[in-house]
Design an enzyme around this catalytic site. Sequence first.
Site, PDB file in Angstrom:
ATOM      1  N   HIS A 102       0.842  -1.207   0.000  1.00 39.38           N
ATOM      2  CA  HIS A 102       0.000   0.000   0.000  1.00 39.38           C
ATOM      3  C   HIS A 102       0.873   1.251   0.000  1.00 39.38           C
ATOM      4  O   HIS A 102       0.702   2.153  -0.844  1.00 39.38           O
ATOM      5  CB  HIS A 102      -0.909  -0.027   1.232  1.00 39.38           C
ATOM      6  CG  HIS A 102      -1.799   1.159   1.368  1.00 39.38           C
ATOM      7  ND1 HIS A 102      -3.140   1.132   1.040  1.00 39.38           N
ATOM      8  CD2 HIS A 102      -1.559   2.431   1.807  1.00 39.38           C
ATOM      9  CE1 HIS A 102      -3.677   2.314   1.254  1.00 39.38           C
ATOM     10  NE2 HIS A 102      -2.743   3.135   1.732  1.00 39.38           N
ATOM     11  N   GLU A 103       1.809   1.324   0.934  1.00 38.96           N
ATOM     12  CA  GLU A 103       2.656   2.517   1.045  1.00 38.96           C
ATOM     13  C   GLU A 103       3.603   2.655  -0.140  1.00 38.96           C
ATOM     14  O   GLU A 103       3.919   3.777  -0.565  1.00 38.96           O
ATOM     15  CB  GLU A 103       3.424   2.497   2.362  1.00 38.96           C
ATOM     16  CG  GLU A 103       2.548   2.508   3.605  1.00 38.96           C
ATOM     17  CD  GLU A 103       1.587   3.682   3.663  1.00 38.96           C
ATOM     18  OE1 GLU A 103       1.866   4.718   3.019  1.00 38.96           O
ATOM     19  OE2 GLU A 103       0.546   3.572   4.339  1.00 38.96           O
TER      20      GLU A 103
END
Length: 400
Positions: A102-103
């Site tokens: 995600h990051e």
Amino acid sequence: SLRKKTLGVDELHFYDIYAPMVADYEWKVTYDEARQMVLEALAPMGEEYVAKVKEGFETGWVDVYENKGKRTGAFSWGAYGTHPYVFLNFSGTLDDVFTIIHEMGHAMHTYYSNSNQPYIYAGYKIFVAEVASTCNEALLMNYLLESCKNDKDNKRRKYLLNHYFEQFKGTLFRQTMFAEFEMTAHKMVEEGNVLTADNLCDVYRKLNEKYFGSECVIDDEIAYEWARIPHFYTPFYVYQYATGYSAAIAIAAGILKGDKAVKEGYKKFLSGGSSLHPIDLLKLCRIDMEKREVVQSALNVFNGLLDFVSKYESQRGHIGNNLLSIIIARIGACTHNTGNAGLVLAESMSNSKHICIDFYLSLYLEMLGNGAVDHSYFIGKSASCTIKVYGIQFTCFQLR
């Protein structure tokens, strides 16, 4: 009601909503294993994208582990002219793998925008801020489901299915409730009302009653939850989780299908920063957020999955040789324009089952079943395949 039944509780409280619906299963990974999973999951994005993510892992983009005095959580940040930085608190769980990918989605969005836009246009708008991160999560989910489809038991698959439910609940459903709370609070001010802790608590409690329904006990303490949501202090941020998630699901589906136009458009989107209106940036990926179908298609996928699981759970142990006919409501054309979708299970004289099945319902069966689906079925051939659902064998065929 499905969660209430699965957990075996007489009353479903808000603290039960966060309890997993599957038996305890420890899926531990090392950071090196997590990195490799991320790189392999992102392979559909192409060699150049994967190589840049790998470079980030190897050249100091990521602050990985928990440490004394380090704040909790995870985020991506940086400044124009430098590579992005990713802040983690890795503890070796599968959730941490989803957090990493995600990051890194945020980081790659920032990297491409900064690399291709002047400073004035490099920063992307809130409306598209979560698209890249969530698209990455969708690619990881697909990769993990593929990796466990031949498992002898369903423990990993059920774990992933529970995670999938939680994604929808937390990202699409709950964030929409947050957005309605924020919109209501602003409307109260516009109408000349004074905001107090009491009236905000009252609004928030009523929204929880509306969104979670009569099956959930509305505990008094939930009325205070709004005060601990930091996103409310950045005006009108939360709604884009829901819109971004819907767009990301559609983009990921196109990439996984091998749609070159979607893939190339997505790379242009990542490089676009704020050089175009967010709606126009998403149109590069063939996603038109001016049409409600994008959000509705994501809701349809969730509703169809929920409906199927609910009906199938009610039939477990009672299928045998009995005639079973389950008609699931129209899922609708999602990203692949299949039109009407339905599932009919009917007993044949040979005691096998014959299924006319839509793409997404095939996916549901694959996730829930004990066997794998022959994926040649999904590429438009007049093919049949055999799957098992809770140990019962079904024959799948396609009607044109």
